[in-house]
Design a protein around this motif. Structure first.
Motif, PDB file in Angstrom:
ATOM      1  N   MET A  23     -50.251 -26.237  24.160  1.00 41.41           N
ATOM      2  CA  MET A  23     -50.254 -25.418  25.359  1.00 41.41           C
ATOM      3  C   MET A  23     -49.721 -24.015  25.105  1.00 41.41           C
ATOM      4  SD  MET A  23     -51.319 -26.495  28.191  1.00 41.41           S
ATOM      5  CE  MET A  23     -51.817 -27.898  29.080  1.00 41.41           C
ATOM      6  N   LEU A  24     -48.780 -23.868  24.182  1.00 39.73           N
ATOM      7  CA  LEU A  24     -48.150 -22.564  23.985  1.00 39.73           C
ATOM      8  C   LEU A  24     -49.038 -21.579  23.240  1.00 39.73           C
ATOM      9  CD1 LEU A  24     -44.511 -23.616  23.177  1.00 39.73           C
ATOM     10  CD2 LEU A  24     -45.417 -22.722  25.300  1.00 39.73           C
ATOM     11  N   TYR A  25     -50.107 -22.042  22.612  1.00 39.35           N
ATOM     12  CA  TYR A  25     -50.968 -21.134  21.872  1.00 39.35           C
ATOM     13  C   TYR A  25     -51.973 -20.435  22.766  1.00 39.35           C
ATOM     14  CZ  TYR A  25     -53.608 -25.498  21.870  1.00 39.35           C
ATOM     15  OH  TYR A  25     -54.212 -26.660  22.240  1.00 39.35           O
ATOM     16  N   TYR A  26     -52.081 -20.833  24.020  1.00 37.41           N
ATOM     17  CA  TYR A  26     -52.972 -20.150  24.952  1.00 37.41           C
ATOM     18  C   TYR A  26     -52.335 -18.838  25.406  1.00 37.41           C
ATOM     19  CZ  TYR A  26     -55.640 -24.466  25.595  1.00 37.41           C
ATOM     20  OH  TYR A  26     -56.412 -25.565  25.406  1.00 37.41           O
ATOM     21  N   LYS A  27     -53.158 -17.818  25.618  1.00 37.12           N
ATOM     22  CA  LYS A  27     -52.642 -16.565  26.167  1.00 37.12           C
ATOM     23  C   LYS A  27     -52.219 -16.768  27.614  1.00 37.12           C
ATOM     24  CE  LYS A  27     -53.414 -11.692  26.101  1.00 37.12           C
ATOM     25  NZ  LYS A  27     -52.470 -11.260  25.114  1.00 37.12           N
ATOM     26  N   THR A  28     -53.015 -17.508  28.368  1.00 37.71           N
ATOM     27  CA  THR A  28     -52.638 -17.911  29.722  1.00 37.71           C
ATOM     28  C   THR A  28     -52.635 -19.427  29.771  1.00 37.71           C
ATOM     29  OG1 THR A  28     -54.922 -17.866  30.488  1.00 37.71           O
ATOM     30  CG2 THR A  28     -53.655 -15.854  30.768  1.00 37.71           C
ATOM     31  N   ILE A  29     -51.809 -19.971  30.624  1.00 33.21           N
ATOM     32  CA  ILE A  29     -51.726 -21.426  30.736  1.00 33.21           C
ATOM     33  C   ILE A  29     -52.863 -21.891  31.645  1.00 33.21           C
ATOM     34  CG2 ILE A  29     -50.269 -23.338  31.467  1.00 33.21           C
ATOM     35  CD1 ILE A  29     -47.885 -21.495  30.843  1.00 33.21           C
ATOM     36  N   PRO A  30     -53.719 -22.813  31.166  1.00 33.77           N
ATOM     37  CA  PRO A  30     -54.897 -23.200  31.945  1.00 33.77           C
ATOM     38  C   PRO A  30     -54.537 -23.947  33.231  1.00 33.77           C
ATOM     39  CG  PRO A  30     -54.685 -24.580  30.009  1.00 33.77           C
ATOM     40  CD  PRO A  30     -53.638 -23.516  29.894  1.00 33.77           C
ATOM     41  N   ILE A  31     -55.367 -23.772  34.228  1.00 31.11           N
ATOM     42  CA  ILE A  31     -55.213 -24.436  35.514  1.00 31.11           C
ATOM     43  C   ILE A  31     -56.015 -25.736  35.489  1.00 31.11           C
ATOM     44  CG2 ILE A  31     -55.750 -24.269  37.973  1.00 31.11           C
ATOM     45  CD1 ILE A  31     -55.298 -21.255  37.728  1.00 31.11           C
ATOM     46  N   ASN A  32     -55.387 -26.811  35.954  1.00 27.06           N
ATOM     47  CA  ASN A  32     -56.047 -28.110  36.035  1.00 27.06           C
ATOM     48  C   ASN A  32     -55.696 -28.711  37.391  1.00 27.06           C
ATOM     49  OD1 ASN A  32     -57.141 -30.618  35.768  1.00 27.06           O
ATOM     50  ND2 ASN A  32     -56.064 -31.132  33.862  1.00 27.06           N
ATOM     51  N   LEU A  33     -56.547 -28.513  38.377  1.00 26.35           N
ATOM     52  CA  LEU A  33     -56.241 -28.946  39.734  1.00 26.35           C
ATOM     53  C   LEU A  33     -56.173 -30.464  39.878  1.00 26.35           C
ATOM     54  CD1 LEU A  33     -58.292 -26.345  41.771  1.00 26.35           C
ATOM     55  CD2 LEU A  33     -55.838 -26.407  41.371  1.00 26.35           C
ATOM     56  N   TYR A  34     -56.713 -31.210  38.914  1.00 25.70           N
ATOM     57  CA  TYR A  34     -56.619 -32.661  38.964  1.00 25.70           C
ATOM     58  C   TYR A  34     -55.211 -33.145  38.596  1.00 25.70           C
ATOM     59  CZ  TYR A  34     -61.676 -32.570  39.237  1.00 25.70           C
ATOM     60  OH  TYR A  34     -62.952 -32.332  39.627  1.00 25.70           O
ATOM     61  N   MET A  35     -54.432 -32.284  37.950  1.00 29.12           N
ATOM     62  CA  MET A  35     -53.088 -32.658  37.502  1.00 29.12           C
ATOM     63  C   MET A  35     -51.991 -32.000  38.337  1.00 29.12           C
ATOM     64  SD  MET A  35     -53.539 -34.584  34.758  1.00 29.12           S
ATOM     65  CE  MET A  35     -52.023 -34.464  33.883  1.00 29.12           C
ATOM     66  N   LYS A  36     -52.321 -31.484  39.530  1.00 30.49           N
ATOM     67  CA  LYS A  36     -51.337 -30.723  40.283  1.00 30.49           C
ATOM     68  C   LYS A  36     -50.208 -31.601  40.826  1.00 30.49           C
ATOM     69  CE  LYS A  36     -53.718 -30.658  44.719  1.00 30.49           C
ATOM     70  NZ  LYS A  36     -54.235 -29.821  45.758  1.00 30.49           N
ATOM     71  N   ASN A  37     -49.006 -31.016  40.837  1.00 27.86           N
ATOM     72  CA  ASN A  37     -47.785 -31.630  41.377  1.00 27.86           C
ATOM     73  C   ASN A  37     -47.461 -32.995  40.782  1.00 27.86           C
ATOM     74  OD1 ASN A  37     -47.305 -29.445  43.088  1.00 27.86           O
ATOM     75  ND2 ASN A  37     -48.615 -30.310  44.678  1.00 27.86           N
ATOM     76  N   ASN A  38     -47.743 -33.181  39.500  1.00 24.45           N
ATOM     77  CA  ASN A  38     -47.407 -34.451  38.852  1.00 24.45           C
ATOM     78  C   ASN A  38     -45.925 -34.483  38.514  1.00 24.45           C
ATOM     79  OD1 ASN A  38     -49.958 -35.457  38.978  1.00 24.45           O
ATOM     80  ND2 ASN A  38     -50.455 -35.092  36.824  1.00 24.45           N
ATOM     81  N   ALA A  39     -45.349 -35.657  38.579  1.00 25.15           N
ATOM     82  CA  ALA A  39     -43.953 -35.854  38.192  1.00 25.15           C
ATOM     83  C   ALA A  39     -43.838 -35.776  36.670  1.00 25.15           C
ATOM     84  CB  ALA A  39     -43.483 -37.210  38.695  1.00 25.15           C
ATOM     85  N   TRP A  65     -48.153 -26.627  41.344  1.00 24.46           N
ATOM     86  CA  TRP A  65     -49.180 -26.815  42.369  1.00 24.46           C
ATOM     87  C   TRP A  65     -50.584 -26.438  41.896  1.00 24.46           C
ATOM     88  CZ3 TRP A  65     -51.636 -22.512  44.663  1.00 24.46           C
ATOM     89  CH2 TRP A  65     -51.149 -21.273  44.268  1.00 24.46           C
ATOM     90  N   LEU A  66     -50.685 -25.810  40.715  1.00 24.80           N
ATOM     91  CA  LEU A  66     -51.995 -25.519  40.138  1.00 24.80           C
ATOM     92  C   LEU A  66     -52.297 -26.388  38.916  1.00 24.80           C
ATOM     93  CD1 LEU A  66     -52.098 -21.625  40.381  1.00 24.80           C
ATOM     94  CD2 LEU A  66     -53.397 -23.270  41.720  1.00 24.80           C
ATOM     95  N   GLY A  67     -51.428 -27.361  38.648  1.00 17.56           N
ATOM     96  CA  GLY A  67     -51.648 -28.265  37.530  1.00 17.56           C
ATOM     97  C   GLY A  67     -51.242 -27.700  36.187  1.00 17.56           C
ATOM     98  N   ARG A  68     -50.491 -26.613  36.171  1.00 18.45           N
ATOM     99  CA  ARG A  68     -50.047 -26.028  34.909  1.00 18.45           C
ATOM    100  C   ARG A  68     -48.794 -26.747  34.431  1.00 18.45           C
ATOM    101  NH1 ARG A  68     -50.015 -20.038  37.269  1.00 18.45           N
ATOM    102  NH2 ARG A  68     -48.778 -21.230  38.733  1.00 18.45           N
ATOM    103  N   ASP A  69     -48.679 -26.902  33.130  1.00 14.67           N
ATOM    104  CA  ASP A  69     -47.542 -27.579  32.534  1.00 14.67           C
ATOM    105  C   ASP A  69     -46.283 -26.728  32.695  1.00 14.67           C
ATOM    106  OD1 ASP A  69     -46.129 -29.489  31.093  1.00 14.67           O
ATOM    107  OD2 ASP A  69     -46.538 -28.498  29.190  1.00 14.67           O
ATOM    108  N   MET A  70     -45.244 -27.281  33.309  1.00 17.70           N
ATOM    109  CA  MET A  70     -44.025 -26.529  33.573  1.00 17.70           C
ATOM    110  C   MET A  70     -43.227 -26.254  32.298  1.00 17.70           C
ATOM    111  SD  MET A  70     -44.081 -25.682  36.681  1.00 17.70           S
ATOM    112  CE  MET A  70     -42.436 -25.094  36.891  1.00 17.70           C
TER     113      MET A  70
END
Length: 117
Positions: A1-17, A28-33
């Protein structure tokens, strides 16, 4: 994930614990915190190192100027007293906004405040 210039959005993974695949969970946009935290940490280190380096150089130059002449020492002392008389956060905000804000404004404000205090 850190090699991306921007962190990709994945709406299927939003607000996961938090889980093994996302130790800090997702927003809320599925981005890895964790990835967002690491990117922010890198920016904070960059700003801190630049501000400390420039502040040290500025402090060294001012101290060498003060050693040259008593009049220059008086001016440098007055300038330092002026910066110390204004509260830290207020001065940082004033300098940052007067330069235009953003990373450049923050770095310049920090190195002026740290270097002259």
């Amino acid at each position: 994930m850190l090699y991306y210039k921007t962190i990709p959005i994945n709406l299927y993974m939003k607000n996961n614990a938090p889980s093994f695949s996302h130790p800090y969970g997702t927003d809320w946009l599925g981005r890895d915190m964790l990835a967002r935290t690491m990117k922010g940490l890198g920016l904070s280190f960059f700003v801190g190192v630049i501000a400390a380096t420039v502040s040290s150089i500025l402090a060294l130059l001012l101290s060498m100027l003060s050693a040259l002449n008593e009049r220059i020492d008086f001016i440098v002392t007055w300038l330092i007293d002026l910066f110390l008389s204004v509260p830290h956060i207020v001065l940082l905000l004033i300098i940052s906004f007067s330069i235009g804000g953003g990373i450049k404004g923050i770095v310049v404000a920090l190195h002026l405040r740290i270097g002259l205090a």
